[in-house]
Each structure stands twice: as structure tokens, then as C-alpha cells.
Design a protein around this motif. Structure first.
Motif, mmCIF file in Angstrom:
data_model
loop_
_atom_site.group_PDB
_atom_site.id
_atom_site.type_symbol
_atom_site.label_atom_id
_atom_site.label_comp_id
_atom_site.label_asym_id
_atom_site.label_seq_id
_atom_site.Cartn_x
_atom_site.Cartn_y
_atom_site.Cartn_z
ATOM 1 N N GLU A 178 0.824 -1.185 0.000
ATOM 2 C CA GLU A 178 0.000 0.000 0.000
ATOM 3 C C GLU A 178 0.866 1.246 0.000
ATOM 4 O OE1 GLU A 178 -2.526 -0.305 3.333
ATOM 5 O OE2 GLU A 178 -3.597 -2.070 2.610
ATOM 6 N N GLN A 179 0.214 2.401 -0.218
ATOM 7 C CA GLN A 179 0.912 3.662 -0.233
ATOM 8 C C GLN A 179 1.456 3.965 1.150
ATOM 9 O OE1 GLN A 179 -1.284 6.756 -2.050
ATOM 10 N NE2 GLN A 179 0.105 8.389 -1.429
ATOM 11 N N ALA A 180 2.632 4.599 1.208
ATOM 12 C CA ALA A 180 3.287 4.867 2.478
ATOM 13 C C ALA A 180 2.439 5.791 3.333
ATOM 14 C CB ALA A 180 4.655 5.507 2.226
ATOM 15 N N ASN A 181 2.255 5.435 4.598
ATOM 16 C CA ASN A 181 1.537 6.259 5.554
ATOM 17 C C ASN A 181 2.557 6.819 6.525
ATOM 18 O OD1 ASN A 181 -0.325 7.511 7.145
ATOM 19 N ND2 ASN A 181 -0.968 5.639 8.205
ATOM 20 N N VAL A 182 3.123 7.994 6.200
ATOM 21 C CA VAL A 182 4.198 8.571 6.989
ATOM 22 C C VAL A 182 3.722 9.857 7.632
ATOM 23 C CG1 VAL A 182 5.976 7.596 5.513
ATOM 24 C CG2 VAL A 182 5.090 9.834 4.987
ATOM 25 N N THR A 183 4.388 10.225 8.710
ATOM 26 C CA THR A 183 4.053 11.459 9.393
ATOM 27 C C THR A 183 4.902 12.595 8.859
ATOM 28 O OG1 THR A 183 5.665 10.948 11.095
ATOM 29 C CG2 THR A 183 3.405 10.236 11.489
ATOM 30 N N ARG A 184 4.362 13.793 8.876
ATOM 31 C CA ARG A 184 5.085 14.947 8.371
ATOM 32 C C ARG A 184 5.985 15.485 9.469
ATOM 33 N NH1 ARG A 184 4.686 18.211 4.134
ATOM 34 N NH2 ARG A 184 2.819 17.127 3.424
ATOM 35 N N GLY A 185 7.277 15.613 9.164
ATOM 36 C CA GLY A 185 8.220 16.080 10.160
ATOM 37 C C GLY A 185 8.480 17.572 10.031
ATOM 38 N N ALA A 186 9.671 17.982 10.466
ATOM 39 C CA ALA A 186 10.029 19.390 10.460
ATOM 40 C C ALA A 186 10.252 19.893 9.042
ATOM 41 C CB ALA A 186 11.289 19.589 11.300
ATOM 42 N N SER A 187 10.205 21.216 8.884
ATOM 43 C CA SER A 187 10.430 21.833 7.588
ATOM 44 C C SER A 187 11.913 22.123 7.399
ATOM 45 C CB SER A 187 9.610 23.121 7.468
ATOM 46 O OG SER A 187 8.236 22.851 7.584
ATOM 47 N N LEU A 188 12.262 22.530 6.170
ATOM 48 C CA LEU A 188 13.650 22.825 5.848
ATOM 49 C C LEU A 188 14.052 24.183 6.398
ATOM 50 C CD1 LEU A 188 13.678 21.700 2.110
ATOM 51 C CD2 LEU A 188 14.370 20.385 4.103
ATOM 52 N N SER A 189 15.354 24.337 6.579
ATOM 53 C CA SER A 189 15.936 25.622 6.945
ATOM 54 C C SER A 189 16.861 26.031 5.811
ATOM 55 C CB SER A 189 16.703 25.521 8.268
ATOM 56 O OG SER A 189 17.308 26.747 8.599
ATOM 57 N N VAL A 190 16.410 26.954 4.968
ATOM 58 C CA VAL A 190 17.111 27.324 3.734
ATOM 59 C C VAL A 190 18.021 28.515 4.000
ATOM 60 C CG1 VAL A 190 16.852 28.087 1.354
ATOM 61 C CG2 VAL A 190 15.269 26.410 2.309
ATOM 62 N N ALA A 191 19.253 28.434 3.481
ATOM 63 C CA ALA A 191 20.222 29.524 3.605
ATOM 64 C C ALA A 191 20.559 30.066 2.224
ATOM 65 C CB ALA A 191 21.483 29.032 4.303
ATOM 66 N N ASN A 192 20.847 31.354 2.147
ATOM 67 C CA ASN A 192 21.288 32.009 0.916
ATOM 68 C C ASN A 192 22.799 32.212 0.969
ATOM 69 O OD1 ASN A 192 18.647 32.216 -0.015
ATOM 70 N ND2 ASN A 192 18.345 34.214 0.951
ATOM 71 N N ILE A 193 23.472 31.923 -0.139
ATOM 72 C CA ILE A 193 24.918 32.103 -0.236
ATOM 73 C C ILE A 193 25.188 32.989 -1.453
ATOM 74 C CG2 ILE A 193 27.147 30.982 -0.507
ATOM 75 C CD1 ILE A 193 25.921 28.476 0.694
ATOM 76 N N ALA A 194 25.626 34.200 -1.206
ATOM 77 C CA ALA A 194 25.924 35.147 -2.284
ATOM 78 C C ALA A 194 27.395 35.045 -2.644
ATOM 79 C CB ALA A 194 25.578 36.562 -1.851
ATOM 80 N N VAL A 195 27.689 34.792 -3.912
ATOM 81 C CA VAL A 195 29.050 34.600 -4.392
ATOM 82 C C VAL A 195 29.318 35.615 -5.495
ATOM 83 C CG1 VAL A 195 30.665 33.001 -5.458
ATOM 84 C CG2 VAL A 195 28.980 32.154 -3.826
ATOM 85 N N GLN A 196 30.391 36.375 -5.354
ATOM 86 C CA GLN A 196 30.783 37.336 -6.379
ATOM 87 C C GLN A 196 31.855 36.688 -7.251
ATOM 88 O OE1 GLN A 196 31.954 41.111 -4.815
ATOM 89 N NE2 GLN A 196 32.170 42.079 -6.829
ATOM 90 N N THR A 197 31.541 36.457 -8.525
ATOM 91 C CA THR A 197 32.420 35.688 -9.403
ATOM 92 C C THR A 197 32.534 36.341 -10.772
ATOM 93 O OG1 THR A 197 32.668 33.554 -10.534
ATOM 94 C CG2 THR A 197 30.436 34.245 -9.999
ATOM 95 N N SER A 198 33.648 36.060 -11.424
ATOM 96 C CA SER A 198 33.844 36.527 -12.799
ATOM 97 C C SER A 198 33.159 35.623 -13.800
ATOM 98 C CB SER A 198 35.351 36.587 -13.113
ATOM 99 O OG SER A 198 36.020 37.448 -12.224
ATOM 100 N N TYR A 199 32.569 34.534 -13.322
ATOM 101 C CA TYR A 199 31.875 33.577 -14.183
ATOM 102 C C TYR A 199 30.420 33.513 -13.700
ATOM 103 C CZ TYR A 199 36.690 32.339 -15.244
ATOM 104 O OH TYR A 199 38.012 32.385 -15.614
ATOM 105 N N PRO A 200 29.583 34.436 -14.135
ATOM 106 C CA PRO A 200 28.247 34.581 -13.528
ATOM 107 C C PRO A 200 27.218 33.562 -13.999
ATOM 108 C CG PRO A 200 28.556 36.222 -15.238
ATOM 109 C CD PRO A 200 29.860 35.491 -15.126
ATOM 110 N N HIS A 201 27.504 32.818 -15.073
ATOM 111 C CA HIS A 201 26.517 31.879 -15.607
ATOM 112 C C HIS A 201 26.810 30.479 -15.050
ATOM 113 C CE1 HIS A 201 25.120 35.005 -18.311
ATOM 114 N NE2 HIS A 201 26.379 35.197 -18.693
#
Length: 653
Positions: A178-201
């Protein structure tokens, strides 16, 4: 004769040879046709011969006397403990000589023992009158106290059972169809990382808790590419300057693939050429391009790799000096029309790299590389297949004893098919002659339904996609009869049967930055591991199916279903979690260790350019908002990352 009857006869094979020789021809005929019964006969012969070869044991001359003295001593202790009614049985005659010896040796004997050793008749039985003890009466207070104690014991047992059940449920996913019956846990903690580079793509990236690597190119008609490294423990600097990892920029496209034991792995693709030398015409000419699979050791200290030990290596590995694991020529004339890249999948375990790739003739290989900073990488081919079939999506358990990979091919009706292969290291069965315990490798088909794709091992669970409808899919896995145990490389069966309901391929032509047009399938939108504008998606990347998970401890059990039927795609896994996409491009995440679903929500939006997972860390890139007001310096790229688990808990805590 069936196997049951044959095995009954094998249990008495030596007697049958003497008394029932008439049945031997029928039994021998069955053994010649049945390998399983033949193996049982070999094991029985081996055990019987081993037993018969043992030397005959003979007792010591003094063994009988020692035994009699021991029995006499035990009889003496019995007389001392026994009641008068039990002494009515006379002493055995064969023990009397030894009892006399014991009496002579003992200086102080109990009178009863001395008397019993004499040659007298039995003593009369003297009955003993026993009085029944009077039971003490318990008062009301005592009864209430006992009842309260019993009730507390019952309550404590119930609480303990609940705690144990909770711990069991927080372990591994339950097995079931049967389909998995799982409990919902904690949410993600997202971080932003700003990088200054000569290769922007930026087109690809990998990260862990301390370091991030990415490949990117500059603006221009013939842009330069670079691999760069960023240290993440920089006290939340608003803008981080990366470190280049190559001695100089390259004009070849660079796509990061893996990071294993401080080895950075990437694919380098040179500019495409046409076989005719005329201006590119995708309808009448063929694309060719040279490529290489490169590795760079980014750990501390130089390496000692010897380039002569590795086919295709271009130089020894040291700081900022990559080595080449593989190189070749990608020719569209020699590969299936739905294939867009010489590599069809990579994965790692311990210090090993698994790679599925296509050679110059279009033959597909699965190769394992063992990477070591102090010696040249060692390569071993695990499988190969040709005639339009492609090996893809290799994956392995953490110890490498279980390896899985896909085999894919397209039929004339433009339908993509897929099976799953496995390689298992198992303890070898005993054989005749000189034999010592050892491990042998057994390779076989794990799923042979032509509708299974993208195997992926996370923890002790094997995930995969099935394009069969649930009512037509028998998900209970059974061992395949196609098994090889020798050292030869297994070649997959090249005879596909009737087509299953697998997505149809509809090729189209797209052009990326600095790229020559390459045939690419166009289906539902997808968040890929690399920017699809620069690195064309493969046809199997677009496959949507039902996600199933098998327990590696017993893959013959019915699997667990995750998500809705036919809606899952683009599996990626970390050390303990699996992340996949739905048809509407929303993201699901499942923690295998705790059996919990992790809340992702909209933190990974639908316009994400690419997303890549390595170990505990996921990193992704969102296109910059040109209309947004920002104070960041020019050529700043903002990555988004999360770690799961968010924090590493010390075993001592």
C-alpha cells in the motif's frame, strides 16, 4: 520425478545404492536436469566424505574405572540426600566394589552412608506424617496494597509497549504494497549564499556542510569556463569570493557530477563538430564531440597517482592538477537517437565511483573506479550492453555489496523501455575438493518488466520508478532466472517483448549558451541536476511513474508506494533522504531514517534552474529577478542550500 521425491531419496542415497538400485536411473536423470538437487547431492557427498575421513576414536584404558568411580560417588551423594522411602531400592551390584573403595578412602563418613554400603537388605519404610501449614489470613489493607501494586505493574508494561512501538515506527518504513503512511516532520531551513564571481553563468554545483563547488562560464561568443570553490564557514559574509580550481579557464563545457572522498568529478565536453565539415545541419549531418571524465583531488596534500596505471590519464594528480579517468568521441551516428550525452549516470559509495558511459562505437559500459589519493585510480568493468541498449542510473548500498543499474532501450514505436539489474556479493556455497569460505559476485535481473527506471539507494531502501499502472503491476519482486556468477561481464538480453505504457519520446532541437543544437526530448517541465539550457536533458529524465521503495534486507517483499500513481519523477537522494518531483513540478522529500515526510512547501520554486544533492546538502539556483531592486555587487550569484538533518547531533549527547 519431482524435486521433493528426489531429495527424499538423496537423504538415504547410500542405502538406495544397496537395496533399491532399480530406482537409481530415474534419480540420476533428475539430478542431471536439476541443478538445485544436484547441488544438494554435492553438499551431502561433501559432508559424508568429511565425516568418514575423521579418525576412529577409542576410549582410554582407565575410562571405565573413572566412570564407575564417578557413578559410585554420585550414588553416595544420592543416599545422603534421599528420604527413607527412596532408599528401598537396593544398591546396584556393579557399584558395590567401587563404593567400598570410596568408604576406605574417606576418613569421616556419615553413618547413613556407611550403613548403606554394607551388604544388608532393604530397610523398612517408615511413613512420615506431615501437617498441613495454616495459611495466614490477610487483612483488607494488605489486599488493597497488593491490588494497587498489580495495577501499577500493568500500567508500566503498557507504557513500555507504547514506547517500544514508537521507536520501531521511527526506524525503517513498513513493508507493504500500500501507499506509504508517513508522518510529516520538520520543515527545511534554507540559507542564501551570495558569491561574487567573474563567471556569472552557473550551470552546475555541489555542496556539503563546509564547502561548495560550482562550474560556470563568462559572457561572450566563445565563453571561458571555470571550476570554483567556496568555503561556507565565513561568518555569514554578505558576498563571498570563490577560489578557482583550474590553472586556467577552458573553452570546453564543464559539468560537475560527484564529490567523493575529496575527489571532485566532472564531465568536460568540447565544442561539437559536424562529420561533413559543412555548416551545421541537424537534419542531414551528424554531431561529434570529444569528451573526458576528469577528477581533481581537493583534499589536503598532494596525491601520488601514476598516470601510467590508468588508461587515458593525461597527467599525475596533484594540487589543482586534474587527472582524466575516461575520454572518448561522442558520435550521434553510433548512439541511439534519444541519447544526448556520453554519460548516462554516476553515483558514489565510500571511495568508489560508478559511471555508465558510451564508447566511440556506441557500446554502453558500467565501470567502477576506486579513488585513492596515494595511488592511481583502479577501474573495473561491471557490465556492458550494445545494439541500441544503454546502461543508466547506477547506484549502490553504503558498503558496495549491492549495486543496481538500469538498462534502457527504445522500440520502433518510439517507446522507452527499462529493466533494473543487480550485482550482489554473497557467501559462496561449499563445493567438492579443496574449498575455503569466500565471497562471490552474482549478477541478475532485479526487475524484468520493461517499465522500471532510475534505481536509487538511500540508507537501506532501494527506490525506483515504475511506469506500469498499479492494477497491472505485480510489484512483488522475484529472482530472475538470468544469473551469472563467473568473472565474465554480463551482457543484458537484447530481445524486448511487447511495449509497456512508457512515455513516448518526442525529440526537438534546443540551443543553449555557446552550444550547438542537440536533439532533446520535450515533455513535462523538470528541475534537473544541471542547467538544461547548457546541458541537454536525457529522455529518461522526463519519465513519470509510480515511486516504490524496496527494503534491501529482503527485496522479495512487496514494496512501499510513495506519492500518487504515475506522478513522480527526477529522483535524487542524500545520505538519509530522498527528494523527488511531481508532475506539477512541486517537490516531495522523505527521511528514510525516521520514516517521516519533510515539509518542502514552496522553498524550492518551480522556476529553479537546477538542483543537486550531495550527502546531507542540497544546493539550487533560481534565475535572478531583473526587476528586483538589489544592492548586491555586479556578477553576484545567490545560491540556496539546506542541510538535512539541519544539525549533526553528537553520539555523546
Amino acid at each position: 520425478m519431482n524435486c521433493n521425491r528426489a531429495r527424499e531419496l538423496l537423504a538415504n542415497y547410500r542405502d538406495i545404492q544397496k537395496e533399491r538400485a532399480a530406482i537409481l536411473p530415474e534419480l540420476d536423470a533428475h539430478l542431471e536436469a536439476c541443478s538445485a538437487c544436484r547441488q544438494i547431492q554435492q553438499q551431502s557427498d561433501f559432508i559424508g566424505a568429511s565425516v568418514r575421513s575423521l579418525p576412529t576414536l577409542s576410549s582410554a584404558p582407565e575410562a571405565h574405572a573413572k566412570l564407575m568411580r564417578a557413578l559410585a560417588a554420585e550414588h553416595t551423594r544420592y543416599i545422603q540426600r534421599a528420604t527413607s522411602s527412596e532408599l528401598s531400592t537396593p544398591t546396584p551390584a556393579f557399584l558395590k566394589p567401587y563404593l567400598k573403595d570410596i568408604v576406605a578412602e574417606e576418613k569421616h563418613l556419615e553413618p547413613l552412608t556407611t550403613f548403606s554400603s554394607a551388604e544388608t537388605g532393604p530397610l523398612p519404610i517408615i511413613p512420615i506424617t506431615r501437617k498441613r501449614p495454616r495459611l495466614a489470613r490477610m487483612g483488607p489493607t494488605t489486599i488493597v496494597g497488593i491490588a494497587a501494586a498489580v495495577l501499577m505493574l500493568i500500567m508500566a508494561g503498557g507504557i513500555s509497549s507504547l514506547v517500544l512501538m514508537a521507536q520501531m515506527n521511527n526506524g525503517k518504513p513498513a513493508i507493504g504494497g500500500e501507499q506509504a503512511n508517513v508522518t510529516r516532520g520538520a520543515s527545511l531551513s534554507v540559507a542564501n549564499i551570495a558569491v561574487q564571481t567573474s563567471y556569472p553563468h552557473v550551470v552546475s554545483a555541489l555542496a556539503d556542510r563546509n564547502t561548495m563547488y560550482f562550474s560556470a562560464y563568462q559572457d561572450g561568443s566563445d565563453p571561458a569556463w571555470m571550476l570554483e570553490q567556496v568555503h561556507l564557514n565565513t561568518n555569514n559574509d554578505p558576498s563571498i569570493t570563490p577560489i578557482p580550481l583550474l590553472d586556467k579557464p577552458t573553452t570546453s563545457n564543464v559539468y560537475l557530477l560527484e564529490n567523493v572522498q575529496n575527489w571532485l568529478i566532472w564531465l568536460q565536453l568540447d565544442k561539437p563538430k559536424t562529420t561533413t565539415g559543412k555548416p551545421l545541419d541537424t537534419q542531414n549531418s551528424s554531431l561529434t564531440r570529444t569528451w573526458s571524465l576528469d577528477a581533481l583531488y581537493v583534499g589536503s596534500g598532494d596525491t601520488k597517482a601514476n598516470k601510467n596505471d590508468l588508461p587515458g590519464a593525461k597527467n599525475e594528480a596533484s594540487a589543482n592538477q586534474p587527472i582524466t579517468l575516461l575520454k572518448g568521441l561522442y558520435d550521434q551516428n553510433t548512439v541511439p537517437a534519444w541519447v544526448n550525452s556520453p554519460l548516462q549516470g554516476t553515483s558514489t559509495y565510500q571511495n568508489n565511483l560508478l559511471v555508465s558511459w558510451l564508447d566511440n562505437q556506441g557500446t554502453s559500459h558500467l565501470t567502477r573506479y576506486q579513488l585513492d589519493a596515494q595511488q592511481a585510480p583502479k577501474s573495473e568493468e561491471l557490465a556492458h550492453v550494445n545494439a541500441g541498449h544503454v546502461l543508466a542510473s547506477p547506484t549502490a548500498s553504503s558498503d558496495g555489496r549491492s549495486i543496481y543499474w538500469g538498462e534502457e532501450w527504445a522500440t520502433n514505436d518510439n517507446i522507452l523501455h527499462g529493466n533494473i539489474w543487480q550485482s550482489q556479493e554473497e557467501e559462496a556455497a561449499p563445493e567438492h575438493g579443496r574449498w575455503a569460505p569466500h565471497i562471490e559476485t552474482v549478477r541478475s535481473l532485479f526487475k524484468n518488466d520493461e517499465a522500471s527506471f532510475h534505481p536509487h539507494v538511500v540508507g537501506d531502501t532501494l527506490f525506483m520508478l515504475s511506469t506500469l499502472p498499479l492494477d497491472a503491476s505485480n510489484q512483488t519482486n522475484k529472482p530472475s532466472p538470468i544469473i551469472t556468477t563467473d568473472s565474465q561481464t554480463p551482457v543484458a538480453s537484447l530481445t524486448p517483448s511487447a511495449a509497456k505504457s512508457t512515455p513516448v519520446l518526442t525529440p526537438s532541437v534546443t540551443t543553449g549558451q555557446g552550444e550547438t543544437p542537440i536533439t532533446q526530448p520535450t515533455q513535462a517541465p523538470l528541475i534537473a541536476k544541471s542547467d538544461p539550457n547548457a546541458y541537454p536533458l536525457q529522455a529518461d529524465a522526463m519519465i513519470q511513474g509510480t515511486l516504490f521503495g524496496y527494503q534491501l534486507s529482503d527485496t522479495t517483499l512487496a514494496p512501499q508506494q510513495f506519492g500518487d500513481e504515475g506522478q513522480s519523477m527526477a529522483l535524487q537522494g542524500g545520505n538519509r533522504f530522498l527528494l523527488w518531483q511531481n508532475k506539477n513540478k512541486s517537490i516531495n522529500m522523505f527521511d528514510v531514517l525516521t520514516n517521516n515526510q519533510v515539509g518542502v512547501g514552496t522553498q524550492i520554486p518551480a522556476n529553479t534552474l537546477f538542483l543537486s544533492i550531495h550527502g546531507d546538502t542540497a544546493v539550487w539556483l533560481i534565475p535572478p529577478d531583473t526587476n528586483a531592486n538589489t544592492t548586491q555587487p555586479a556578477n553576484t550569484v545567490t545560491f540556496k542550500t539546506f542541510n538535512w538533518p539541519t544539525k549533526i547531533v553528537s553520539p555523546n549527547n
